[in-house]
Design an enzyme around this catalytic site. Sequence first.
Site, PDB file in Angstrom:
ATOM      1  N   GLY A  30     150.034  -8.591  73.346  1.00 17.57           N
ATOM      2  CA  GLY A  30     151.274  -8.652  72.562  1.00 17.57           C
ATOM      3  C   GLY A  30     152.495  -8.602  73.460  1.00 17.57           C
ATOM      4  N   HIS A  33     155.935 -13.459  75.493  1.00 14.51           N
ATOM      5  CA  HIS A  33     157.083 -14.106  76.133  1.00 14.51           C
ATOM      6  C   HIS A  33     156.695 -15.543  76.469  1.00 14.51           C
ATOM      7  CE1 HIS A  33     154.750 -13.471  79.726  1.00 14.51           C
ATOM      8  NE2 HIS A  33     154.730 -12.164  79.504  1.00 14.51           N
ATOM      9  N   HIS A  36     153.212 -16.300  77.936  1.00  9.50           N
ATOM     10  CA  HIS A  36     152.120 -16.344  76.951  1.00  9.50           C
ATOM     11  C   HIS A  36     152.176 -17.666  76.166  1.00  9.50           C
ATOM     12  CE1 HIS A  36     152.632 -11.794  77.024  1.00  9.50           C
ATOM     13  NE2 HIS A  36     151.358 -11.949  77.341  1.00  9.50           N
ATOM     14  N   SER A 184     157.254 -11.313  82.188  1.00 14.14           N
ATOM     15  CA  SER A 184     156.281 -10.236  82.020  1.00 14.14           C
ATOM     16  C   SER A 184     156.739  -9.390  80.839  1.00 14.14           C
ATOM     17  CB  SER A 184     156.243  -9.375  83.289  1.00 14.14           C
ATOM     18  OG  SER A 184     155.648  -8.126  83.015  1.00 14.14           O
ATOM     19  N   SER A 185     155.765  -8.852  80.118  1.00 13.18           N
ATOM     20  CA  SER A 185     156.128  -8.015  78.961  1.00 13.18           C
ATOM     21  C   SER A 185     156.941  -6.810  79.409  1.00 13.18           C
ATOM     22  CB  SER A 185     154.865  -7.549  78.243  1.00 13.18           C
ATOM     23  OG  SER A 185     154.125  -8.676  77.853  1.00 13.18           O
TER      24      SER A 185
HETATM   25  O1  PAF Z   1     146.688  -9.983  80.866  1.00 14.63           O
HETATM   26  C1  PAF Z   1     146.630  -9.279  79.848  1.00 14.63           C
HETATM   27  O2  PAF Z   1     147.512  -9.295  78.996  1.00 14.63           O
HETATM   28  C2  PAF Z   1     145.448  -8.356  79.649  1.00 14.63           C
HETATM   29  O3  PAF Z   1     145.012  -7.813  80.856  1.00 14.63           O
HETATM   30  C3  PAF Z   1     144.275  -8.995  78.873  1.00 14.63           C
HETATM   31  C4  PAF Z   1     143.677 -10.156  79.652  1.00 14.63           C
HETATM   32  C5  PAF Z   1     144.761  -9.487  77.525  1.00 14.63           C
HETATM   33  C6  PAF Z   1     143.166  -7.950  78.638  1.00 14.63           C
HETATM   34  O4  PAF Z   1     143.618  -6.872  77.887  1.00 14.63           O
END
Ligand code: PAF
Length: 252
Positions: A30, A33, A36, A184-185
């Site tokens: 979650g 950004h 993703h 990055s989050s």
């Molecule tokens: O990269 C991430 O956001 C996390 O490490 C993942 C791959 C979703 C595993 O929780």
Amino acid sequence: MKCIYDLDQWRELRQTDYNSGSLGFVPTMGALHKGHLSLVQSSIKDNDFTVVSIFLNPTQFNNPEDYRTYPRTFEADKALLENEGVDVLLNPNYDQLYSDEYKYNILESELSKQLCSSSRPGHFDGVLTVVMKLLNLVQARYAYFGEKDYQQYLLVKGMAQAFFLNTEIVPCPTVREPDGLAYSSRNRRLSPKDRLKAPLFYSLLKSELDPKRIAVELKTAGFKVDYVEEIGHRRYGAVYAGDVRLIDNVIC
Ligand code: PAF
């Protein structure tokens, strides 16, 4: 977009509605950004269906404060995914994913002991374990991982090969802000002052300087340096700006 909280329901749907055609998968925690969203867009381009998971995985946080303060933006995430045209959002809870209470886990004994592992012991055990669970649940043709977390990408790819998983692990290029900072989050937790100096991390990492010199320059600029190291033809770095940990890597 179907929003699924129940893993039994998902497993049934996987065998019926999503059994024909190719399925792409993007696992996330979650706080979505542009990085993703680029993974989601690659999956949508390559596949008939795209499944995204949102699960803030506690087993990969060695620091309880980092877990507590990790941004949680579920409603905004859902709207972004809907807007991209995602077919399924999987949002399981801890009890469903870890009915074994994390008694079973995946350990890697070489690469996971380098770079990020020294300041985050157990981090990759948690990552690999949850990714293994999710890959088995989703049974995708392709799963997409960002190159910003290059060590994670290599470990997941190695795990998929070692355990003969049917999912191909696809790396996607790091997406950056116009000033070079990788999305990055955790960026949203940077103070305005730290946000201003954060792009220096990437510009030094990709400079001609050697890793030791880069570390010195980063310290002088006020970062706390976790590591700057070259492995193979890649230079990896991790620093703290205030209490926010930033990681990045470049080809060298
Ligand atoms: O990269 C991430 O956001 C996390 O490490 C993942 C791959 C979703 C595993 O929780």
